[in-house]
Design a protein around this motif. Structure first.
Motif, PDB file in Angstrom:
ATOM      1  N   LEU A 178      -8.080  -3.750   1.282  1.00 43.37           N
ATOM      2  CA  LEU A 178      -7.646  -2.699   0.372  1.00 43.37           C
ATOM      3  C   LEU A 178      -6.348  -2.056   0.838  1.00 43.37           C
ATOM      4  N   THR A 179      -6.284  -1.682   2.103  1.00 43.07           N
ATOM      5  CA  THR A 179      -5.099  -1.004   2.632  1.00 43.07           C
ATOM      6  C   THR A 179      -3.868  -1.903   2.565  1.00 43.07           C
ATOM      7  N   LEU A 180      -4.000  -3.164   2.967  1.00 41.69           N
ATOM      8  CA  LEU A 180      -2.865  -4.084   2.899  1.00 41.69           C
ATOM      9  C   LEU A 180      -2.450  -4.356   1.455  1.00 41.69           C
ATOM     10  N   SER A 181      -3.411  -4.470   0.558  1.00 41.55           N
ATOM     11  CA  SER A 181      -3.110  -4.709  -0.856  1.00 41.55           C
ATOM     12  C   SER A 181      -2.370  -3.528  -1.466  1.00 41.55           C
ATOM     13  N   VAL A 182      -2.866  -2.318  -1.228  1.00 42.07           N
ATOM     14  CA  VAL A 182      -2.247  -1.109  -1.771  1.00 42.07           C
ATOM     15  C   VAL A 182      -0.815  -0.961  -1.250  1.00 42.07           C
ATOM     16  N   ASN A 183      -0.585  -1.370  -0.019  1.00 45.12           N
ATOM     17  CA  ASN A 183       0.746  -1.256   0.580  1.00 45.12           C
ATOM     18  C   ASN A 183       1.635  -2.464   0.297  1.00 45.12           C
ATOM     19  N   GLY A 184       1.188  -3.364  -0.554  1.00 43.67           N
ATOM     20  CA  GLY A 184       1.998  -4.515  -0.951  1.00 43.67           C
ATOM     21  C   GLY A 184       2.130  -5.601   0.099  1.00 43.67           C
ATOM     22  N   LYS A 185       1.225  -5.643   1.057  1.00 43.23           N
ATOM     23  CA  LYS A 185       1.294  -6.622   2.146  1.00 43.23           C
ATOM     24  C   LYS A 185       0.289  -7.760   1.999  1.00 43.23           C
ATOM     25  N   LEU A 186      -0.542  -7.708   0.948  1.00 49.36           N
ATOM     26  CA  LEU A 186      -1.558  -8.732   0.769  1.00 49.36           C
ATOM     27  C   LEU A 186      -1.677  -9.041  -0.725  1.00 49.36           C
ATOM     28  N   SER A 187      -1.017 -10.091  -1.128  1.00 47.65           N
ATOM     29  CA  SER A 187      -1.093 -10.506  -2.529  1.00 47.65           C
ATOM     30  C   SER A 187      -2.399 -11.253  -2.769  1.00 47.65           C
ATOM     31  N   LYS A 188      -2.738 -11.468  -4.029  1.00 54.35           N
ATOM     32  CA  LYS A 188      -3.953 -12.224  -4.355  1.00 54.35           C
ATOM     33  C   LYS A 188      -3.858 -13.644  -3.803  1.00 54.35           C
TER      34      LYS A 188
END
Length: 126
Positions: A72-82
């Motif tokens: 969640l944290t990486l996704s919200v910060n744009g560091k983990l795409s689908k």
């Protein structure tokens, strides 16, 4: 057993430490060796301990585990795409960016880069 090399502007030079895969986090390893990776919550929610991990050596990186908080944290910060998340979960391809407070040290040699500023990413063009 692993060699973990830390690299960041707060260090006068890269620091390599010998680590045992014992279910300890990268952040706890850094703290033990007085390496100042920025952190705040230590719980995977704030993203302040953002690191770039490069796997060294010829062996394929071991299967990784992203906690739900880290996802969640990486996704919200744009560091983990689908796409990157799918590669991690389906093909065991570790993502480049992780959170030091969630990353469990494995029996593999890695380079850990950090900026010294909470949540700021490492320039991938280096």
């Amino acid at each position: 057993m692993a060699n973990v090399t830390f690299s960041g502007p707060t260090l006068p030079k890269n620091v390599t430490v010998y680590a045992v895969a014992d279910n300890k986090t990268l952040l706890s390893l850094a703290k033990k060796h007085e390496i100042a990776i920025p952190f705040q919550c230590q719980d995977g929610e704030c993203g302040s301990c953002l690191i770039k991990v490069t796997y060294l050596g010829a062996n394929k990186p071991k299967a990784i585990h992203l906690t739900d908080k880290e996802k969640l944290t990486l996704s919200v910060n744009g560091k983990l795409s689908k796409a990157v998340l799918e590669q991690a979960e389906v093909n065991d391809v570790p993502p480049t960016y992780r959170l030091a407070c969630q990353y469990l040290v494995q029996d593999e040699d890695i380079l850990v880069e950090f900026t010294g500023e909470p949540g700021v990413e490492i320039d991938l063009r280096r």
